[in-house]
Design an enzyme around this catalytic site. Structure first.
Site, PDB file in Angstrom:
ATOM      1  N   GLU A  49       1.066  -1.405   0.274  1.00  0.00           N
ATOM      2  CA  GLU A  49      -0.287  -0.138   0.260  1.00  0.00           C
ATOM      3  C   GLU A  49       0.910   0.916   0.267  1.00  0.00           C
ATOM      4  OE1 GLU A  49      -4.230  -1.254   1.874  1.00  0.00           O
ATOM      5  OE2 GLU A  49      -3.383   0.617   3.154  1.00  0.00           O
ATOM      6  N   ASP A  60      -5.648  10.706   9.522  1.00  0.00           N
ATOM      7  CA  ASP A  60      -4.002   9.941   9.560  1.00  0.00           C
ATOM      8  C   ASP A  60      -3.520  10.456  11.749  1.00  0.00           C
ATOM      9  OD1 ASP A  60      -3.078   8.192   8.430  1.00  0.00           O
ATOM     10  OD2 ASP A  60      -3.216   9.260   6.416  1.00  0.00           O
TER      11      ASP A  60
END
Lengths: 270, 406
Positions: A49, A60
């Site tokens: 990824e 995040d």
């Protein structure tokens, strides 16, 4: 059969679990990324990824926020990320690459252009954190038409109806977010994850990858036992941050971190 | 292009997925989807619940001090030499700005949903103060996220929030302003989604926020219609409001959208000038994109990275704008313009000296443009400027620009 489906099927036939590392493209700088991708594969990655840096990575935690800042400081645009995958693909025709990021850089490039470039570069899946299936009607078909798997997230808060609906919009695998929180924020409750993932398996035939909160071989094995693959992100990105000025040490540190996870996952085969 | 809007068309917007034309929507990570859908369902139910509305109206009257006056600025009108200038006095609300209309409404929603922990983002601090205020009153735990740059330039409001019992979290990421505060509030929400209600301060964010914030703020325009009829027997010719995220503007405009003779002007922050790129005017100089849960006009670079913004006013220093404004711009119903920092400061000084009303620097943008516009209009026309907040919080900034240490 897409490259992702092929890899996951082979692993399943062998009774093995996928190891899916995440790094942010362009971190610590764009020249390093392709080399790091190859290093991840050597250390045992089945799928990579690759994060597309964004100025406002809302889902995040600090570790990946800082990675985005480092990558953007070096001018890592989506176009450049796609080019990195093309370069990687020239010497690795087998390892699937999933781009993971936020919608706006793709929207700015134009979805049609992006889908075409991504297919040409050998990108296999697209996971857009802030794009739920409800908003993906115009976007996901452009990917599917080019044999790129649209991958969507499932969360602990996702209802059964949504798990079914999201799975219908997904191909390749679904990504189960193991915790309520941002990336890199908490340690997971393995029993709780096991219970939820087993439930997800009842509702979809797609492979289930589990990410968020996997930091070492022990958690990787515990999560691998109940899922089809484990996604490892922040702990790798944190390693990149600590060794950003020394490429050789960085590759060794990444390998030292990832390889034991590979071993622990393969030890599950008995 | 301009479209005649009917009440029926307006009622159908946003659509079931929160879209205003191609704008709006719900672009968030999966973890938040269930909460947003529950909030939408509960809000749509409570919106027409007489008990909920009665509680809201009572708080607006007894706690906020509504209706806010519609004031005829006679001297300013005479000096400007054009249309009659009227001021909608949101600066007189409890806590000093329009923001409290919305926090009262959302705190009520939070109570109905049984959430005990409140989070909010703030730029200038007005929304943070308004949130901390309602939390103090209802005994709710309050966390406010604020960029460290804004904490520096709005220290008075930071202290007010602390006095009110809120925890102020300094946000050090990105540009350290409002957009980053919103990022961190979203991150907190994802981690605490079970017990936390996020009181968004503007008409942006994922559906249903643009809808419910607009509804709560629409009290401004509803009152104004009535007050205008009472005072002069007709509706105004032009409405002027500043636009950061756009909550005071949409609150003023929304009840007039179907009145095509009423001209609407949203004033963005032109910063050092649109041509310098140092501004916060996405409707004037941006393009559509996706940020903070909705599709709208954004300031971004050619690669889709969100651009840094500049405005003398912290409350307008935001790279996006509410999706309903984006739609109103595209259909041509509202006009979006900008004034520079310097023009806004002139507006501040002018209103202060001529009418004895010190507007917030955000509202000073509307004042500056309103004066320009009034001078081009006829004497028998009527223009209303939304004085969305008062300027007490900006005294430090103004003094600093004047070279004075306070």
């Amino acid at each position: 059969m897409s490259r992702i489906e092929g890899v996951l099927k082979t692993l399943k036939d062998q009774g093995r679990k996928a190891l899916i590392p995440y790094i942010t493209a362009g971190d610590p700088n764009p020249d390093e990324t392709v080399g790091l991708m190859h290093a991840l594969v050597s250390a045992g990655a089945d799928i990579i990824e690759l994060g597309v840096p964004f100025s406002d990575p809302m889902a995040d935690g600090p570790v990946i926020q800082l990675a985005c800042e480092r990558a953007l400081k070096h001018g890592t645009s989506l176009r450049r990320v796609v080019a990195m995958v093309k370069e990687f693909r020239a010497t690795d025709p087998d390892t699937p690459v999933v781009l993971m990021g936020y919608l706006n850089p793709m929207e700015a490039m134009g979805y049609e252009t992006f889908a075409t470039l991504a297919a040409d570069a050998g990108i296999d899946g697209i996971l857009t954190v802030d794009l739920p299936p409800e908003e993906a009607d115009d976007v996901a078909p452009l990917f599917s038409a080019r044999d790129i798997d649209p991958i969507f997230l499932l969360a602990p808060t996702t209802t059964d109806d949504r798990i079914r609906a999201i799975s219908e919009h997904s191909s390749g695998y679904v990504y189960y977010v193991s915790i309520k929180g941002v990336t890199g924020s908490a340690t997971i409750d393995v029993d709780e994850v096991a219970r939820k993932v087993a439930h997800v398996h009842e509702l979809t035939a797609l492979p289930v990858g589990v990410g968020f909160g996997i930091r070492d071989a022990k958690t990787a094995a515990a999560v691998g036992r109940v899922s089809d693959g484990v996604i490892v992100g922040s702990v790798l990105v944190d390693t990149i941050a600590r060794h950003q000025t020394d490429p050789a040490a960085l590759r060794k540190a990444l390998t030292d971190l990832l390889h034991p996870m590979r071993v622990a996952l393969d030890d599950l085969v008995h | 292009m301009s479209v005649k809007l009917t009440e029926e068309m307006l009622k159908a917007l946003p659509d079931a997925r929160g879209h205003f034309g191609t704008f709006g929507g719900r672009f968030v990570s999966e973890t938040l989807m269930d909460s947003l859908m529950t909030l939408e369902k509960e809000y749509l139910r409570l919106k027409d619940d007489p008990d909920f509305q009665a509680a809201f109206d009572k708080d607006l009257a007894d706690y906020v001090g509504r209706p806010s006056p519609l004031y005829f600025a006679e001297r300013l009108t005479r000096e400007t030499g054009g249309a009659q200038i009227w001021l909608k006095r949101e600066d007189l609300n409890h806590t000093g700005a329009h923001k409290v209309n919305n926090t009262i409404g959302q705190a009520l929603l939070a109570s109905f949903l049984g959430k005990k922990r409140i989070i909010a983002e703030t730029g200038a601090g007005q929304h943070g103060v308004a949130t901390a205020t309602v939390c103090a009153r209802l005994g709710l735990e309050c966390h406010v996220f604020m960029g460290s740059e804004d904490i520096k330039r709005q220290s008075l409001n930071v202290y007010r929030m602390k006095l009110l019992g809120a925890t102020v979290h300094s946000v050090e990421s990105g540009t350290k302003t409002l957009k980053d505060a919103m990022n961190d509030a979203m991150r907190d929400w994802v981690a605490n989604v079970d017990d936390t209600f996020y009181i968004i301060g503007t008409v942006a964010g994922p559906h249903p926020y643009p809808l419910l914030v607009r509804d709560f703020q629409s009290v401004i325009g509803r009152e104004l219609r009535q007050q205008s009829m009472d005072a002069v027997g007709r509706l105004p010719d032009a409405l002027v409001a500043c636009v950061g995220g756009g909550s005071n503007a949409i609150g003023m405009f929304y009840p007039f959208l179907a009145d095509e003779d009423v001209q609407l002007y949203g004033v963005e922050a032109g910063g050092f000038g649109i041509e310098t790129g140092q501004h916060a005017a996405p409707l004037c100089a941006g393009r559509p994109g996706v940020l903070h849960g909705n599709r709208t006009y954004l300031m971004e670079d050619e690669n889709g990275q969100i651009a840094g913004t500049h405005s003398v006013s912290a409350g307008l220093d935001y790279p996006g704008v509410g999706p309903e404004h984006a739609w109103l711009k595209d259909i041509g119903r509202a006009n979006y313009v900008s004034v520079t920092d310097d023009e806004a400061l002139d507006g501040f000084r002018r209103l202060t000296r001529v009418e004895g009303i010190m507007p917030a620097l955000e509202s000073a943008h509307a004042v500056a443009y309103g004066l320009k516009l009034a001078s081009t209009m006829d004497k028998d026309q009527m223009l209303v400027i939304n004085v969305s907040g008062r300027g007490d919080k900006d005294i430090h900034t103004i003094a600093q620009l004047d070279g004075i240490e306070i």
